[in-house]
Motif scaffolding. Sequence first.
Motif, PDB file in Angstrom:
ATOM      1  N   ILE A  60      -2.432  -9.887  -2.879  1.00  0.00           N
ATOM      2  CA  ILE A  60      -2.265  -8.379  -2.616  1.00  0.00           C
ATOM      3  C   ILE A  60      -1.566  -7.989  -3.792  1.00  0.00           C
ATOM      4  N   VAL A  80      -6.905  -8.077  -2.156  1.00  0.00           N
ATOM      5  CA  VAL A  80      -6.760  -7.144  -1.389  1.00  0.00           C
ATOM      6  C   VAL A  80      -5.933  -5.983  -2.165  1.00  0.00           C
ATOM      7  N   GLN A  81      -6.486  -4.924  -2.344  1.00  0.00           N
ATOM      8  CA  GLN A  81      -5.595  -3.638  -2.865  1.00  0.00           C
ATOM      9  C   GLN A  81      -4.847  -3.058  -1.951  1.00  0.00           C
ATOM     10  N   GLY A  82      -3.547  -3.141  -2.081  1.00  0.00           N
ATOM     11  CA  GLY A  82      -2.649  -2.383  -1.098  1.00  0.00           C
ATOM     12  C   GLY A  82      -1.270  -2.588  -1.437  1.00  0.00           C
ATOM     13  N   ASP A  83      -0.532  -1.898  -0.797  1.00  0.00           N
ATOM     14  CA  ASP A  83       1.119  -1.941  -0.581  1.00  0.00           C
ATOM     15  C   ASP A  83       1.654  -3.098  -0.196  1.00  0.00           C
ATOM     16  N   ARG A  86       3.173  -2.933   3.324  1.00  0.00           N
ATOM     17  CA  ARG A  86       2.273  -2.982   4.607  1.00  0.00           C
ATOM     18  C   ARG A  86       1.433  -4.241   4.486  1.00  0.00           C
ATOM     19  N   LEU A  87       1.978  -5.116   4.288  1.00  0.00           N
ATOM     20  CA  LEU A  87       1.649  -6.714   4.219  1.00  0.00           C
ATOM     21  C   LEU A  87       0.940  -6.881   5.620  1.00  0.00           C
ATOM     22  N   GLU A  89      -0.193  -5.303   8.030  1.00  0.00           N
ATOM     23  CA  GLU A  89      -1.553  -4.320   8.345  1.00  0.00           C
ATOM     24  C   GLU A  89      -2.641  -4.925   7.390  1.00  0.00           C
ATOM     25  N   LEU A  90      -2.286  -4.984   6.068  1.00  0.00           N
ATOM     26  CA  LEU A  90      -3.265  -5.408   5.148  1.00  0.00           C
ATOM     27  C   LEU A  90      -4.026  -6.849   5.517  1.00  0.00           C
ATOM     28  N   GLU A  93      -6.111  -6.582   8.750  1.00  0.00           N
ATOM     29  CA  GLU A  93      -7.698  -6.038   8.395  1.00  0.00           C
ATOM     30  C   GLU A  93      -8.601  -7.114   7.600  1.00  0.00           C
TER      31      GLU A  93
END
Length: 185
Positions: A60, A80-83, A86-87, A89-90, A93
């Motif tokens: 992440i 995975v690009q993200g914050d 919000r683990l 949720e990421l 997905e």
Amino acid sequence: MRKPNLVGAVAPSSPSLAREMASVVPSSGTPVVVELGPGTGALSGAIADRLPSGGRQVAIELDGGMVEYLRTELPWLEVVQGDAARLGELLAEIGVDKVDAVVSGLPWSIFPGQLQRDILHQVGSVLAPGGAFTTFAYVHALGMSGARQFRRRLDLSFDEVLTSRTVWRNVPPARIYVCRRPRQD
């Protein structure tokens, strides 16, 4: 050095630190391992070396430039690009609900308290029973208020927090925290 609020390291983690951090990765079965803040991938290789062939490794990363770099340089790594706040949720997905280990290279001591709490809560919510979370702190920064607050938050977030000896073969030297049994509030 151009992004001090995003990148907390002056140099990539050493192979010695990376091996110690990856020691929580299960070496048998089909574990799912998540790496938070992989940066240039210094820890990613050590995780991959320990991960059995049926395992899944997810990284992440918030920064778009680092995401592209990792996808180019480490094509075997699922990025995975993200914050990290919000683990859950990421991971949902990409079809992951529980993980066996979370390995973090995030710069905790520069994060505000609420962000530290949010990410630790997310880590606790995705760890499978028997799973482990590991991260590190630079020895020179242990006295900083952000680092002290983070250590207290670890104790509040997990039933067990073990601190390693100092890993001197890293620039700068670091200590590793291994955390198990998240406390659910």
